[in-house]
Design an enzyme around this catalytic site. Structure first.
Site: not given
Ligand code: MOS
Length: 781
Positions: A462, A645, A717, A720
């Site tokens: 995305i 990393r 990650g 977010e």
């Molecule tokens: Mo995000 S809300 O985990 O695409």
């Protein structure tokens, strides 16, 4: 074949997006771009009431209109089975199963016609007679039911009530607004049946979930459903669930026996693909006079639809945020007659961090400590609940390096003490954090006789950049030049991958690709193990280096052979291996760290010795507030990020900038507004204001920290991470600039000017003051 290209060591470099050229050329095919012979168009008719029943739908005029192939409503829709829950929770209920209207904008009819214009014209002829009832639109409505879900259990450690009555306490209420994802690309589904086989091109973050939901809906074998989405466009969480319109597109194609395209309108994007539900959060923090935390209590209430289940991790990060002996959290959802909520970047954690990090700032002012010093003083050096050391944690470096880069030392502590020309200047900061998450993932990798590699998995991209990052990773693991490696995704016929969500895909997919590529190299090693014709005969994985499209005995550069040579001699066109990721904290036979083409066995920390850490951030913000106009400009942002990393600093940096931009929107601009009947009034980009380039000015991102020890790749990650804490950093800067504490998002001009309450109506409006005084004046809270 070229053998001069460097084939190792791409990971960690800022490689340009491998799909960048396709995208700027307009050659990337998004679901909305799919054209098929005989394609027809479905449009949806939204409910104009908020709650009630459909008494009658007059469809005759629409059915007779030019070009119309079908009009579909709950009256002529067969039973559709709800899709199975995924690891991120249940799917929405299937559409058109009854006459009940549960929210404004609910799909109540669908028209399929030869052209979109004919479909729209016919849709306008549909006359729906409703029997409205009174919607539930307030948390205080006695009819509003509370939902508790197993995934947000109450949390408690220590004795919070007595500890919160400490020397100093902050007890405040914070609210966040309904927010709606606004990817520029409208969500689209193209569905085509061939007998009982269904192919769907869909704007989704999770092709396998779409496959499984459509299979369930129509009673099909999932193997007979194929979902394709090589390019998604923006989604931000809106594409994590299988929404009713996806099922309706497939239904339209089934009924008309034609390929059908269904594109949501911008207004429908506000009601059909979820949103970030609003929250009211009560935060109580107790501390000693020198700022040592004694207690945190975090209670959140958020809205949810009348008939839905949704994970919303608002208080999830609070127990592990600080070294604090007494903590309790509770997250409650209240059913409202609102469009079904969904997820929006760092769902829950963005909202929860606004409340917690605003309250920490209030505490810093109450105890007269620098906000960084307060956080450093209460830093969780180990996991505060278990006492385990972190698998990685560079938060202190984030504070230190971020502050230095920002020039935090120029801040004068007193609110309203800094000016630039006629503008009030404020410096604010906050901590950000996102929990670790790595769902299971599979991949498949092929090396062909022509020396190219094709690695693929049914994931999506995305925007964060899996196409690019996985190509680099595969090139490094296989020792194949990057231009000869292709990575494929966006196809449910590929091995199962999880959603691109929860900032978990780089870890999940990265480990799957990594493990699969290691297994593929091992398969080549096995192939030559007793191969008299090979200079590699008898080699083991630990003896070799992969480079230049082949394998070399590390200590003997003369003993080298290309994959092409091996395949040719064995009379094979290719070698293909399937593999999957090992869960964090586990060691598998494919657990290796690939370094400069060599394979170094990775051993996970022994069970129960480490707390798996997510990413950390420290945000520093300078705002300029116009005292006359109340406008707030975010002049500068420095975000110091511990993302473990970093596989590609260029794409990772883009993720952080994106999170900051959405954080600016959340803090200052974004608010989905409905009127007192529950109808949405913000249904376009003219009314729902998001941060644009002019709102996102000087942004500086620095990465600090080390690879995480819980996995071989060591990633954390970042998708977010940057939005967590961002709204609080801005609110804290606004307080520093103006002396006005705004506890209600968005921080509108009206609130800054004092024309609208800066505190939620439900607030106790107990300012952060020493508890001795507070108790005397306000009693116990
Ligand atoms: Mo995000 S809300 O985990 O695409």
């Amino acid at each position: 074949m070229s053998t001069t290209t460097t084939t190792v060591g791409l990971v960690g470099t800022p490689l340009d997006r491998v799909d960048g050229r396709l995208k700027v050329m307009g050659a990337a095919t998004y679901p909305i771009d799919v054209t098929l012979p005989g394609l027809v168009y479905a449009v949806l008719v939204p409910s104009t009431i908020t709650s009630g029943r459909i008494r009658h739908i007059a469809v005759d005029a629409a059915e007779r209109a030019p070009g119309v192939l079908a009009v579909i409503t709950h009256v002529n829709t067969p039973p559709l089975v709800r899709g199975p829950a995924t690891e991120i929770g249940p799917q929405p209920l299937p559409p058109f199963q009854s006459d009940a209207v549960l929210h404004y904008g609910q799909h109540v009819a669908m028209v399929v016609a030869e052209t979109r214009e004919e479909a729209n014209a016919a849709a306008a002829l549909i006359d729906v007679t409703y029997q409205p009832d009174t919607p539930v639109l307030s948390f205080d409505d006695p009819r509003a039911s509370r939902v508790s879900h197993p995934w947000t259990p109450d949390y408690k450690r220590g004795d919070v009530p007595s500890a919160v009555a400490a020397d100093v306490r902050v007890t405040q209420t914070y609210t966040t607004a309904d927010n709606t994802n606004n990817p520029i690309g409208l969500f689209a589904t193209v569905a085509v049946w061939d007998g009982d086989a269904l192919t769907v091109h869909d704007t989704t973050q999770y092709p396998h979930a779409v496959r499984d939901s459509l299979a369930a809906a129509f009673g099909l074998d999932p193997a007979g459903v194929r979902v394709l989405v090589p390019f998604v466009g923006g989604a931000f969480g809106a594409g994590l669930r299988v929404w009713p319109h996806v099922v309706l597109a497939a239904l339209a194609a089934r009924v008309t026996k034609r390929p059908v395209q269904l594109v949501l309108t911008r207004a429908q994007m506000f009601t059909s693909v979820g949103h970030r539900p609003n929250t009211i959060q009560q935060l109580s923090i107790g501390a000693s006079r020198d700022g040592q935390l004694t207690a945190i209590e975090h209670v959140s209430t958020s809205s949810i639809g009348m008939s839905d289940e949704l994970i919303n991790l608002i208080t999830h990060g609070t127990p592990s945020a600080y070294a604090c002996p007494n903590v309790s959290t509770r997250a409650t959802q209240i059913r409202q007659s609102i469009p079904t909520p969904g997820w929006m970047r760092a769902p829950g954690e963005a909202e929860g961090s606004f409340a917690l990090e605003s309250a920490m700032d209030e505490l810093a002012h109450a105890v007269e400590l620098d906000p960084i010093d307060l956080r450093v003083k209460n830093h969780a050096h180990v996991h505060p609940a278990t006492g385990l050391s972190w698998s990685s944690n560079a938060l202190l470096d984030c504070y230190r390096q971020g502050a230095e880069r920002f020039g935090w030392s120029a801040r004068t502590p007193k609110p309203r003490s800094m000016r630039k020309g006629g503008q009030l200047v404020g410096f604010g900061m906050a901590r950000g954090a996102l929990g670790a998450y790595q769902p299971p993932c599979k991949a498949i990798a092929t090396i062909r006789r022509d020396g190219t590699a094709f690695v693929r998995s049914g994931a999506t991209d995305i925007g964060p950049g899996p196409y690019t990052v996985m190509t680099m990773l595969a090139a490094d693991c296989l020792g194949v030049p990057v231009e000869r490696v292709r990575f494929g995704l966006g196809d449910s016929a590929m091995p199962r991958a999880p959603q691109e969500g929860g900032s978990g895909l780089t870890g999940a997919l990265g480990h799957a690709v990594h493990a699969t590529c290691v297994s593929l190299v091992r398969a080549f090693v096995d192939l030559v193990s007793d191969d008299e014709g090979s200079p590699l005969k008898g080699c083991r994985l630990e003896d070799i280096t992969v480079r230049n499209g082949g394998i070399q005995i590390t200590d003997d550069p003369a003993r080298f052979e290309t994959y092409t040579d091996i395949l040719t001699r064995h009379g094979r066109d290719d070698l293909t291996i399937e593999g999957e990721s090992a869960p964090p904290g586990e060691t598998s036979s494919a657990s290796m760290i690939v370094q400069a083409g060599r394979f170094i066995p990775y051993t996970a920390p022994s069970t129960g010795t480490r707390a798996h850490a997510g990413g950390y951030a420290a945000h520093f913000v300078e705002v300029h507030v116009d005292p006359d106009f109340g406008t707030v400009r975010v002049a500068r942002v420095v975000s110091a990020i511990d993302g473990g990393r970093i596989l590609n600093p260029k794409t990772a940096r883009s993720q952080i900038i994106g999170g900051i931009a959405m954080g600016i929107g959340m803090a200052l601009l974004e608010e989905t507004v409905s009127d007192r009947t529950g109808r949405l009034v913000t249904t376009s980009l003219a009314e729902y204001v998001i941060a644009v380039n002019a709102d996102v000015r000087d942004v500086d991102v620095l990465f600090v920290g080390e690879p995480d020890s819980m996995t071989p790749l060591g990633t954390k990650g970042v998708g977010e991470l940057a939005i967590t804490g961002m709204a609080a950093a801005i609110a804290n800067a606004v307080y520093h600039a103006t002396g006005t504490r705004i506890r209600s998002l968005p921080i509108s001009i009206e609130k800054v000017l004092g024309h609208e309450s800066a505190s939620p109506r439900t607030s106790s409006s107990l300012d952060a003051i020493p508890a001795t005084t507070a108790s005397a004046r306000h009693g116990a809270v």
